[in-house]
Scaffold this motif. Structure first.
Motif, PDB file in Angstrom:
ATOM      1  N   ALA A   1     -14.119   9.237  -5.741  1.00  0.00           N
ATOM      2  CA  ALA A   1     -14.000   9.808  -4.707  1.00  0.00           C
ATOM      3  C   ALA A   1     -13.368   8.922  -3.434  1.00  0.00           C
ATOM      4  N   ALA A   2     -13.852   7.611  -3.829  1.00  0.00           N
ATOM      5  CA  ALA A   2     -13.478   6.393  -2.821  1.00  0.00           C
ATOM      6  C   ALA A   2     -12.091   6.193  -3.166  1.00  0.00           C
ATOM      7  N   VAL A   3     -11.655   6.440  -4.460  1.00  0.00           N
ATOM      8  CA  VAL A   3      -9.879   6.122  -4.544  1.00  0.00           C
ATOM      9  C   VAL A   3      -9.180   7.456  -4.133  1.00  0.00           C
ATOM     10  N   VAL A   4      -9.791   8.426  -4.042  1.00  0.00           N
ATOM     11  CA  VAL A   4      -9.141   9.834  -3.630  1.00  0.00           C
ATOM     12  C   VAL A   4      -9.180   9.495  -2.020  1.00  0.00           C
ATOM     13  N   PHE A   5     -10.412   9.112  -1.277  1.00  0.00           N
ATOM     14  CA  PHE A   5     -10.224   9.052  -0.061  1.00  0.00           C
ATOM     15  C   PHE A   5      -9.446   7.907   0.587  1.00  0.00           C
ATOM     16  N   SER A   6      -9.597   6.694  -0.202  1.00  0.00           N
ATOM     17  CA  SER A   6      -8.513   5.693   0.452  1.00  0.00           C
ATOM     18  C   SER A   6      -6.989   5.842   0.063  1.00  0.00           C
ATOM     19  N   GLY A   7      -6.632   6.472  -1.016  1.00  0.00           N
ATOM     20  CA  GLY A   7      -5.381   6.676  -1.490  1.00  0.00           C
ATOM     21  C   GLY A   7      -5.048   5.223  -2.238  1.00  0.00           C
ATOM     22  N   ARG A   8      -5.721   4.561  -2.806  1.00  0.00           N
ATOM     23  CA  ARG A   8      -5.600   3.291  -3.475  1.00  0.00           C
ATOM     24  C   ARG A   8      -6.644   3.003  -4.449  1.00  0.00           C
ATOM     25  N   GLU A   9      -6.507   1.913  -5.171  1.00  0.00           N
ATOM     26  CA  GLU A   9      -7.474   1.293  -5.923  1.00  0.00           C
ATOM     27  C   GLU A   9      -7.860   0.301  -5.749  1.00  0.00           C
ATOM     28  N   PRO A  10      -9.173   0.118  -5.002  1.00  0.00           N
ATOM     29  CA  PRO A  10      -9.659  -0.783  -4.495  1.00  0.00           C
ATOM     30  C   PRO A  10      -9.717  -2.237  -5.761  1.00  0.00           C
ATOM     31  N   VAL A  11      -9.404  -3.426  -5.276  1.00  0.00           N
ATOM     32  CA  VAL A  11      -9.699  -4.631  -6.234  1.00  0.00           C
ATOM     33  C   VAL A  11     -11.192  -5.380  -6.279  1.00  0.00           C
ATOM     34  N   ILE A  12     -11.707  -5.114  -7.197  1.00  0.00           N
ATOM     35  CA  ILE A  12     -13.007  -5.482  -7.245  1.00  0.00           C
ATOM     36  C   ILE A  12     -13.217  -6.951  -7.120  1.00  0.00           C
TER      37      ILE A  12
ATOM     38  N   GLU B   1     -17.624   6.496  14.243  1.00  0.00           N
ATOM     39  CA  GLU B   1     -16.565   7.346  13.624  1.00  0.00           C
ATOM     40  C   GLU B   1     -15.275   6.297  13.526  1.00  0.00           C
ATOM     41  N   ALA B   2     -14.618   6.460  12.729  1.00  0.00           N
ATOM     42  CA  ALA B   2     -13.332   5.615  12.425  1.00  0.00           C
ATOM     43  C   ALA B   2     -12.206   6.310  11.640  1.00  0.00           C
ATOM     44  N   VAL B   3     -11.319   5.785  11.570  1.00  0.00           N
ATOM     45  CA  VAL B   3     -10.090   6.390  10.839  1.00  0.00           C
ATOM     46  C   VAL B   3      -9.498   5.745   9.768  1.00  0.00           C
ATOM     47  N   ALA B   4      -9.408   6.082   8.493  1.00  0.00           N
ATOM     48  CA  ALA B   4      -8.935   5.297   7.564  1.00  0.00           C
ATOM     49  C   ALA B   4      -7.390   5.687   7.359  1.00  0.00           C
ATOM     50  N   GLU B   5      -6.512   4.662   7.105  1.00  0.00           N
ATOM     51  CA  GLU B   5      -5.125   5.018   6.949  1.00  0.00           C
ATOM     52  C   GLU B   5      -4.850   4.582   5.389  1.00  0.00           C
ATOM     53  N   ARG B   6      -4.335   5.643   4.695  1.00  0.00           N
ATOM     54  CA  ARG B   6      -3.677   5.305   3.310  1.00  0.00           C
ATOM     55  C   ARG B   6      -2.520   4.829   3.233  1.00  0.00           C
ATOM     56  N   PRO B   7      -2.130   4.011   2.101  1.00  0.00           N
ATOM     57  CA  PRO B   7      -0.919   3.564   1.995  1.00  0.00           C
ATOM     58  C   PRO B   7       0.449   4.275   2.282  1.00  0.00           C
ATOM     59  N   ASP B   8      -0.026   5.818   2.064  1.00  0.00           N
ATOM     60  CA  ASP B   8       1.233   6.691   2.245  1.00  0.00           C
ATOM     61  C   ASP B   8       1.404   6.971   3.592  1.00  0.00           C
ATOM     62  N   GLY B   9       0.557   6.520   4.766  1.00  0.00           N
ATOM     63  CA  GLY B   9       0.599   6.690   6.056  1.00  0.00           C
ATOM     64  C   GLY B   9      -0.471   7.788   6.665  1.00  0.00           C
ATOM     65  N   THR B  10      -0.834   8.644   5.755  1.00  0.00           N
ATOM     66  CA  THR B  10      -1.877   9.644   6.111  1.00  0.00           C
ATOM     67  C   THR B  10      -3.181   9.103   6.659  1.00  0.00           C
ATOM     68  N   ARG B  11      -3.621   9.776   7.590  1.00  0.00           N
ATOM     69  CA  ARG B  11      -4.871   9.350   8.050  1.00  0.00           C
ATOM     70  C   ARG B  11      -6.118  10.253   7.811  1.00  0.00           C
ATOM     71  N   VAL B  12      -7.414   9.732   7.708  1.00  0.00           N
ATOM     72  CA  VAL B  12      -8.504  10.405   7.514  1.00  0.00           C
ATOM     73  C   VAL B  12      -9.675   9.777   8.419  1.00  0.00           C
ATOM     74  N   PRO B  13     -10.089  10.897   9.445  1.00  0.00           N
ATOM     75  CA  PRO B  13     -11.429  10.539  10.202  1.00  0.00           C
ATOM     76  C   PRO B  13     -12.673  10.691   9.423  1.00  0.00           C
TER      77      PRO B  13
ATOM     78  N   VAL C   1     -12.856  -0.155   1.514  1.00  0.00           N
ATOM     79  CA  VAL C   1     -11.958   0.175   0.420  1.00  0.00           C
ATOM     80  C   VAL C   1     -10.511   0.910   0.733  1.00  0.00           C
ATOM     81  N   SER C   2     -10.648   0.855   2.220  1.00  0.00           N
ATOM     82  CA  SER C   2      -9.445   1.472   2.968  1.00  0.00           C
ATOM     83  C   SER C   2      -8.475   0.473   3.103  1.00  0.00           C
ATOM     84  N   TRP C   3      -7.200   0.932   2.979  1.00  0.00           N
ATOM     85  CA  TRP C   3      -6.066   0.146   3.455  1.00  0.00           C
ATOM     86  C   TRP C   3      -6.159  -0.721   4.723  1.00  0.00           C
ATOM     87  N   LYS C   4      -6.012   0.417   5.676  1.00  0.00           N
ATOM     88  CA  LYS C   4      -6.362  -0.011   7.290  1.00  0.00           C
ATOM     89  C   LYS C   4      -7.212   0.969   7.872  1.00  0.00           C
ATOM     90  N   LEU C   5      -7.803   0.354   8.887  1.00  0.00           N
ATOM     91  CA  LEU C   5      -8.661   1.130   9.791  1.00  0.00           C
ATOM     92  C   LEU C   5      -8.562   1.118  11.350  1.00  0.00           C
TER      93      LEU C   5
END
Length: 348
Positions: free
Chosen positions: A59-70, A111-123, A77-81
């Motif tokens: 679900a974290a991958v779906v949320f952030s739109g990327r595979e975090p690097v362990i 509250e915060a907003v995460a931006e995925r690599p494709d530019g979409t944002r998720v509050p 896990v987000s690309w940008k905040l």
């Protein structure tokens, strides 16, 4: 000899020591914990005491739109905040970093907003919790990210509806004020008061139709029937022909008021004043998002042009043309009044 020393000296049936058994138990417990976290629909990840990512669920991958690097990505896990107002949020200032630094949980405080690599944002709302060992030392942290996109959409929709309601209330009060002024300006007799109440009722009827459809539009057929049904004693009293058309709210109210004035005039002076013989034909077409409606009276007493422009005529010729952003033509032919209304279906 203590029990622990004895077990350590004897070992298990397969030669395993107590330490081996403990490691197996810990491994099984960790496996169950990861399975439960993987099954959660919310984004969950963990870090070590320095903030490096040690685990994340799908679900974290779906949320952030990327595979975090362990072991490499830190704090988030987000690309940008971003802050809710759009201000960039450094990763080392994110709620997870603050929770580890302060050693206190952050449960729904931010509250915060995460931006995925494709530019979409998720509050989202983070629930960051530091983790401690048995000796009280900080061992890492766990964070759950709750997507609040739907809630934000609902809040925006609610605000839009409140603003729209305020606008409608102001418009309605302006119309009522205009009706009162024009109807009762020079006449406060019981008849004038009844006319004023009837006009308010016509406006209310249009609002009823719009309310039943959540103010997205009103069927023109319904407006015509609501205007004529109360005044027609037999089924041949009127005809209503035309395609199914939903009028936008402002146009629906204006046209409903116009139909009321036409009905009132027909009852007092036109085809509906001749019981059993007169009739009204209402026909409309729609082409290129423009409405063309014609009201035609037949079978009533001879008609002649009015000697003065009463409220009804003024409303039809001026107010309706203004609200409808179109044109209104009245033809007082001897065989019956003919009114043609034309204008855009969509507001300008």
């Amino acid at each position: 000899m203590s029990v622990v020393t004895f077990l350590e000296s004897q070992g298990g049936p397969d030669g395993s020591t107590l330490a081996d058994i403990e490691r197996l138990a810990v491994g099984e417990s960790e496996h169950r914990a990861r399975a439960m976290l993987d099954a959660l629909p919310a984004a969950v990840y963990t870090t070590d005491a320095e903030g490096r990512i040690t685990y994340y669920n799908q679900a974290a991958v779906v949320f952030s739109g990327r595979e975090p690097v362990i072991g490499s990505d830190s704090w988030c896990v987000s690309w940008k905040l971003f802050q809710p107002d759009g201000t960039p949020m450094p990763h080392d200032e994110c709620p997870m970093a603050l929770a580890l630094r302060r050693r206190t949980p952050s449960h729904g405080e931010y509250e915060a907003v995460a931006e995925r690599p494709d530019g979409t944002r998720v509050p989202f709302i983070p629930y960051a919790t530091p983790l401690f060992g048995r000796d009280g030392a900080l061992t890492g942290g766990i964070n759950m990210l709750v997507d609040i996109s739907e809630r934000k959409k609902a809040e925006e929709h609610q605000l839009l509806m409140i603003n729209e309601l305020n606008h409608r209330v102001k418009n309605t009060l302006a119309v009522v004020q205009s009706l009162a002024h024009l109807t009762l300006r020079n006449d406060t007799t019981p008849g004038a008061l009844r006319d004023f109440e009837a006009r308010l009722h016509a406006m209310s009827a249009a609002h009823d139709v719009l309310t039943s459809r959540n103010w997205v539009g009103a069927p023109l057929t319904d407006l015509v029937r609501r205007a004529l049904d109360p005044h027609c004693a037999h089924p041949d009293c009127y005809t209503a022909t035309g395609p199914d058309i939903d009028l936008p709210p402002q146009t629906a109210v204006a046209l409903s008021m116009a139909l009321h004035e036409l009905c009132t005039n027909a009852i007092k002076h036109g085809s509906l004043s001749a019981a059993g013989t007169g009739s009204v034909d209402v026909a409309w077409t729609c082409e290129d998002d423009r409405l063309s409606l014609t009201w035609t009276e037949r079978g009533g007493p001879p008609v002649s042009p009015p000697t003065r422009r009463g409220f009804g005529v003024q409303m039809l010729e001026r107010a309706l043309a203004h609200e409808f952003h179109g044109s209104v033509t009245l033809d007082f032919a001897p065989e019956g009044l003919r009114c043609h209304i034309a204008g855009p279906l969509k507001p300008a």
